[in-house]
Design an enzyme around this catalytic site. Sequence first.
Site, short mmCIF file in Angstrom:
data_model
loop_
_atom_site.label_atom_id
_atom_site.label_comp_id
_atom_site.label_asym_id
_atom_site.label_seq_id
_atom_site.Cartn_x
_atom_site.Cartn_y
_atom_site.Cartn_z
N GLY A 104 -6.25 -15.13 7.37
CA GLY A 104 -4.95 -15.82 6.12
C GLY A 104 -4.80 -16.13 5.13
N LYS A 129 -13.43 -7.41 20.37
CA LYS A 129 -13.00 -8.18 19.44
C LYS A 129 -14.05 -9.25 19.40
CE LYS A 129 -11.71 -9.52 14.34
NZ LYS A 129 -10.35 -10.41 13.88
N ALA A 166 -9.70 -9.69 7.71
CA ALA A 166 -9.81 -10.82 7.26
C ALA A 166 -9.43 -10.70 5.97
CB ALA A 166 -10.54 -12.09 7.68
N GLY A 167 -8.29 -11.53 5.38
CA GLY A 167 -8.50 -11.90 3.86
C GLY A 167 -7.79 -10.85 3.32
#
Length: 254
Positions: A154, A93, A181-182
Site C-alpha cells: 500500500g 497466496k 506489493a508497493g
Amino acid sequence: MPVFYGTEIDSALMLGTAQYPSPSILADAFRAARPGIATVSLRREAGGGQGFWDLVSGLGARILPNTAGCHTVKEAVTTAQMARELFGTSWIKLEVIGHADTLQPDVVALIEAATILSADGFEVFPYCTEDLTVCARLLDAGCQVLMPWGAPIGSGRGINNAYGLRSLRAHFPDVPLVVDAGIGLPSHAAQAMEMGFDAVLLNSAVARAGDPAAMARAMALAVEAGRAAFTADPMDARDMAAPSTPVIGKAFLE
C-alpha cells in the site's frame, strides 16, 4: 505468459479485489485490465457475502485466495484450509505478517507455514522479501513460485531494492517470480517486468486511484510493455555518449 504450478495464465498482471469504492468500480477495473489472476481475501469475501462471491466469480480471472491479515503460522494455515474449502482451489497466496507498520512478512513463520501447507497439498504463492536465503528455504519447503515485495504493502513506492530483486532474478532464473506489493505507478510495473519478472501483483494503486478503471488499463499496458522490452534484449547503459548517426562516410568541411 506466466506459468504457475503448470497452469499458463493469460496476463502477467495480477490484481487484488480490496478497497474499491464500490463493486461496480471493481468490475469496471477488471474489465479494463483483464488481469490473469484476481486475489481475494477470505475475510473480504466473508464480509461481502454471496454477492461479493458472485462478483469475483464473474471477473474472468483465476481466483487466488490469500491469507491477508494473518500474523501467526496457525492463523495462516487455518485460513488457507478454510479458503480451499470455500473457493475450491489448492492455490493460496501465503501472507504471514511480522511487522505492524511495514507489513513486512515474518519470514521464519512464513517458511514454517509454507512447509505445512505444501505437505497438505497446497500450491503456495508466498509473499516474501527479496532475501536469497529465505527464498531458497521457501523453495525447499515446496513452493514453486516466489512473490517478493517491491515496497511495503500500500505504500506506492515502487521498487525499493532494485539490486536485490535483480539478484533474486539472476539466482533463480527458472523460478516464476512475481513482484508483489508497493507498486504505485505504471512505470513501477514496467520496471519490474523489464527486470525479467514473470508477473506483477498490485491492488492499492488501482483501487485508490481517482479513476480505477483507467489506472487498471494503464497498469495492464505497462506490464505488457515491460515484458516486451525485456524479451527484446535492451541495450546496456553506458557512461559515455555514443552518436546515433554514424560518422563514417560523412562529409567534412574545412
